[in-house]
Design an enzyme around this catalytic site. Structure first.
Site, PDB file in Angstrom:
ATOM      1  N   LEU A 181     -16.367  34.453 -30.838  1.00 50.51           N
ATOM      2  CA  LEU A 181     -17.038  33.329 -30.184  1.00 50.51           C
ATOM      3  C   LEU A 181     -17.492  33.687 -28.769  1.00 50.51           C
ATOM      4  O   LEU A 181     -18.589  33.312 -28.341  1.00 50.51           O
ATOM      5  CB  LEU A 181     -16.088  32.118 -30.137  1.00 50.51           C
ATOM      6  N   ASP A 197     -11.983  40.906 -20.843  1.00 49.39           N
ATOM      7  CA  ASP A 197     -11.196  40.986 -22.088  1.00 49.39           C
ATOM      8  C   ASP A 197     -10.120  42.055 -21.898  1.00 49.39           C
ATOM      9  O   ASP A 197     -10.286  42.986 -21.110  1.00 49.39           O
ATOM     10  CB  ASP A 197     -12.120  41.368 -23.255  1.00 49.39           C
ATOM     11  N   ASP A 229      -6.639  40.643 -18.256  1.00 47.36           N
ATOM     12  CA  ASP A 229      -5.654  39.911 -19.055  1.00 47.36           C
ATOM     13  C   ASP A 229      -5.571  38.516 -18.453  1.00 47.36           C
ATOM     14  O   ASP A 229      -5.113  38.342 -17.319  1.00 47.36           O
ATOM     15  CB  ASP A 229      -4.297  40.637 -18.971  1.00 47.36           C
ATOM     16  N   VAL A 230      -6.006  37.519 -19.214  1.00 45.98           N
ATOM     17  CA  VAL A 230      -6.110  36.160 -18.646  1.00 45.98           C
ATOM     18  C   VAL A 230      -4.756  35.546 -18.295  1.00 45.98           C
ATOM     19  O   VAL A 230      -4.698  34.536 -17.600  1.00 45.98           O
ATOM     20  CB  VAL A 230      -6.889  35.189 -19.575  1.00 45.98           C
ATOM     21  N   SER A 268      -9.262  23.745 -29.684  1.00 47.03           N
ATOM     22  CA  SER A 268      -9.362  23.936 -31.134  1.00 47.03           C
ATOM     23  C   SER A 268      -9.043  22.606 -31.796  1.00 47.03           C
ATOM     24  O   SER A 268      -8.296  21.790 -31.246  1.00 47.03           O
ATOM     25  CB  SER A 268      -8.339  24.975 -31.598  1.00 47.03           C
ATOM     26  N   TYR A 271       0.244  27.159 -30.972  1.00 44.57           N
ATOM     27  CA  TYR A 271      -1.208  27.097 -30.767  1.00 44.57           C
ATOM     28  C   TYR A 271      -1.690  25.647 -30.619  1.00 44.57           C
ATOM     29  O   TYR A 271      -2.501  25.342 -29.743  1.00 44.57           O
ATOM     30  CB  TYR A 271      -1.849  27.791 -31.970  1.00 44.57           C
ATOM     31  N   LYS A 320      -3.537  24.244 -27.341  1.00 41.61           N
ATOM     32  CA  LYS A 320      -4.907  23.734 -27.446  1.00 41.61           C
ATOM     33  C   LYS A 320      -4.993  22.249 -27.088  1.00 41.61           C
ATOM     34  O   LYS A 320      -6.018  21.793 -26.573  1.00 41.61           O
ATOM     35  CB  LYS A 320      -5.465  24.000 -28.848  1.00 41.61           C
ATOM     36  N   SER A 339     -14.704  34.560 -37.749  1.00 40.34           N
ATOM     37  CA  SER A 339     -14.491  35.567 -36.693  1.00 40.34           C
ATOM     38  C   SER A 339     -13.313  36.435 -37.113  1.00 40.34           C
ATOM     39  O   SER A 339     -12.658  36.152 -38.125  1.00 40.34           O
ATOM     40  CB  SER A 339     -14.176  34.889 -35.352  1.00 40.34           C
TER      41      SER A 339
HETATM   42  N1  LIG Z   1     -12.515  31.312 -34.943  1.00 40.87           N
HETATM   43  C1  LIG Z   1     -12.115  30.061 -35.097  1.00 40.87           C
HETATM   44  O1  LIG Z   1     -12.181  29.495 -36.194  1.00 40.87           O
HETATM   45  C2  LIG Z   1     -11.595  29.283 -33.915  1.00 40.87           C
HETATM   46  C3  LIG Z   1     -11.308  27.944 -34.126  1.00 40.87           C
HETATM   47  C4  LIG Z   1     -10.830  27.195 -33.057  1.00 40.87           C
HETATM   48  C5  LIG Z   1     -10.683  27.779 -31.825  1.00 40.87           C
HETATM   49  N2  LIG Z   1     -10.959  29.089 -31.654  1.00 40.87           N
HETATM   50  C6  LIG Z   1     -10.764  29.648 -30.321  1.00 40.87           C
HETATM   51  O2  LIG Z   1     -11.924  30.332 -29.897  1.00 40.87           O
HETATM   52  C7  LIG Z   1     -11.559  31.394 -29.009  1.00 40.87           C
HETATM   53  C8  LIG Z   1     -12.171  32.686 -29.492  1.00 40.87           C
HETATM   54  O3  LIG Z   1     -11.654  32.985 -30.776  1.00 40.87           O
HETATM   55  P1  LIG Z   1     -12.311  34.043 -31.784  1.00 40.87           P
HETATM   56  O4  LIG Z   1     -12.289  33.414 -33.116  1.00 40.87           O
HETATM   57  O5  LIG Z   1     -13.579  34.554 -31.224  1.00 40.87           O
HETATM   58  O6  LIG Z   1     -11.170  35.153 -31.770  1.00 40.87           O
HETATM   59  P2  LIG Z   1     -11.226  36.744 -31.675  1.00 40.87           P
HETATM   60  O7  LIG Z   1      -9.862  37.196 -31.986  1.00 40.87           O
HETATM   61  O8  LIG Z   1     -12.386  37.258 -32.465  1.00 40.87           O
HETATM   62  O9  LIG Z   1     -11.555  37.007 -30.122  1.00 40.87           O
HETATM   63  C9  LIG Z   1     -10.629  36.735 -29.108  1.00 40.87           C
HETATM   64  C10 LIG Z   1     -10.867  37.685 -27.951  1.00 40.87           C
HETATM   65  O10 LIG Z   1      -9.903  37.358 -26.927  1.00 40.87           O
HETATM   66  C11 LIG Z   1      -9.386  38.576 -26.415  1.00 40.87           C
HETATM   67  N3  LIG Z   1      -8.075  38.350 -25.806  1.00 40.87           N
HETATM   68  C12 LIG Z   1      -6.888  38.130 -26.417  1.00 40.87           C
HETATM   69  N4  LIG Z   1      -5.895  38.015 -25.520  1.00 40.87           N
HETATM   70  C13 LIG Z   1      -6.461  38.153 -24.298  1.00 40.87           C
HETATM   71  C14 LIG Z   1      -5.955  38.133 -22.973  1.00 40.87           C
HETATM   72  N5  LIG Z   1      -4.646  37.959 -22.710  1.00 40.87           N
HETATM   73  N6  LIG Z   1      -6.828  38.299 -21.945  1.00 40.87           N
HETATM   74  C15 LIG Z   1      -8.154  38.503 -22.191  1.00 40.87           C
HETATM   75  N7  LIG Z   1      -8.673  38.557 -23.429  1.00 40.87           N
HETATM   76  C16 LIG Z   1      -7.841  38.384 -24.462  1.00 40.87           C
HETATM   77  C17 LIG Z   1      -9.340  39.516 -27.601  1.00 40.87           C
HETATM   78  O11 LIG Z   1      -9.254  40.874 -27.198  1.00 40.87           O
HETATM   79  C18 LIG Z   1     -10.640  39.152 -28.315  1.00 40.87           C
HETATM   80  O12 LIG Z   1     -11.719  39.940 -27.861  1.00 40.87           O
HETATM   81  C19 LIG Z   1     -10.028  31.395 -28.968  1.00 40.87           C
HETATM   82  O13 LIG Z   1      -9.579  30.658 -27.837  1.00 40.87           O
HETATM   83  C20 LIG Z   1      -9.653  30.672 -30.239  1.00 40.87           C
HETATM   84  O14 LIG Z   1      -8.381  30.095 -30.155  1.00 40.87           O
HETATM   85  C21 LIG Z   1     -11.426  29.866 -32.677  1.00 40.87           C
END
Ligand SMILES: NC(=O)c1ccc[n+]([C@@H]2O[C@H](COP(=O)([O-])OP(=O)(O)OC[C@H]3O[C@@H](n4cnc5c(N)ncnc54)[C@H](O)[C@@H]3O)[C@@H](O)[C@H]2O)c1
Length: 246
Positions: free
Chosen positions: A18, A37, A62-63, A141, A154, A158, A189
């Protein structure tokens, strides 16, 4: 003029999924983006694909660490001269039922999502407060709205992001800074594709639109909330779920 011409955005978790889709949309609309990231190699590759140094740079961040998030925001200010948009998107899952979830799994998820978003909010707000303008988009989420089995960590994080978004929106509104959140449902994703097939199928069956969402369908909403298209909207949560759990 495009929607974000001349604006600078920071996107955490921008190496893939995302976050990367959001960065791509923003750049298409004229923004320059700083991707933060933990996975530097993937982030550098993503920045290159997005057009390289003139429009996208990669920073290891690292966030969960305030200093690193502050460094990420400073990188945007130093490289591109300001910060207009902050997207707090980095995330992980450590799913397990209460019986099996470890304290460490709980703490990790709270640290990345809840503390990570707070770090981004605090750091971005410091710059935006001075400029008297800015928009912040927090990634919640649908799990934070309804609570999902195996996600006590989670769902809590969220849901916490929703409260944090509303509180920050009220604090920052008079300074010209808007803060909103997105609640995606099932979006394709790496995070969701790691799911066992039967769980994916179960979730899909709950979606009235009958399909998973694509990252760009979340990115378009992030663009709306980040841009002037939503100029009178703050403290809100937008669900991007194909109708799931409305
Ligand atoms: N994919 C879904 O269906 C979905 C649904 C609801 C919410 N979300 C939220 O959307 C966001 C993105 O999710 P996604 O599906 O793209 O996941 P993803 O796993 O593809 O990407 C997440 C990214 O965050 C990075 N990351 C992890 N820990 C970190 C840290 N401590 N510091 C910096 N970067 C870090 C990872 O390296 C990765 O590049 C997340 O917050 C997730 O909870 C996703």
């Amino acid at each position: 003029m495009s929607l974000l011409t001349g604006q600078t955005a920071v996107v955490t978790g921008g190496a893939q999924g995302l976050g990367l889709a959001i960065a791509e949309r923003f750049i298409d609309e004229g923004a320059r983006v700083v991707l933060g990231d933990v996975n530097l190699e993937a982030t550098e590759a993503a920045a290159k694909r997005l057009g390289g140094d003139d429009v996208a740079i990669a920073v290891r961040c690292d966030v969960t660490k305030f200093d690193e998030v502050d460094g990420l925001v400073s990188a945007a200010v130093e490289r591109f001269g300001g910060l207009d948009i902050m997207v707090n998107n980095a995330g992980i899952t450590r799913d397990a039922t209460l019986r099996r979830m470890t304290e460490e799994q709980f703490d990790q998820v709270i640290a990345v999502h809840l503390k990570g978003t707070w770090n981004g909010l605090k750091s971005a707000a410091a710059v935006m407060r001075e400029n008297k303008r800015g928009t912040i988009v927090n990634m919640s989420s649908i799990s934070g709205k309804v609570g999902l089995v195996g996600q006590t960590n989670y769902s809590a994080a969220k849901a916490g992001i929703v409260g944090m978004t509303k509180a920050a929106a009220k604090e920052l509104a008079h300074l010209g800074v808007r803060v909103n959140a997105i609640q995606p449902g099932l979006i394709r994703s790496a995070m969701t594709e790691a799911m066992p097939q039967h769980i994916w199928d179960q979730k899909l069956a709950e979606v009235p639109m009958g399909r998973a969402g694509e990252p760009d369908e979340v990115a378009k909403v992030a663009l709306f909330l980040a841009s002037d298209l939503s100029s009178y909207i703050t403290g809100t949560v937008v669900e991007v779920t194909g109708g799931r759990y409305v």
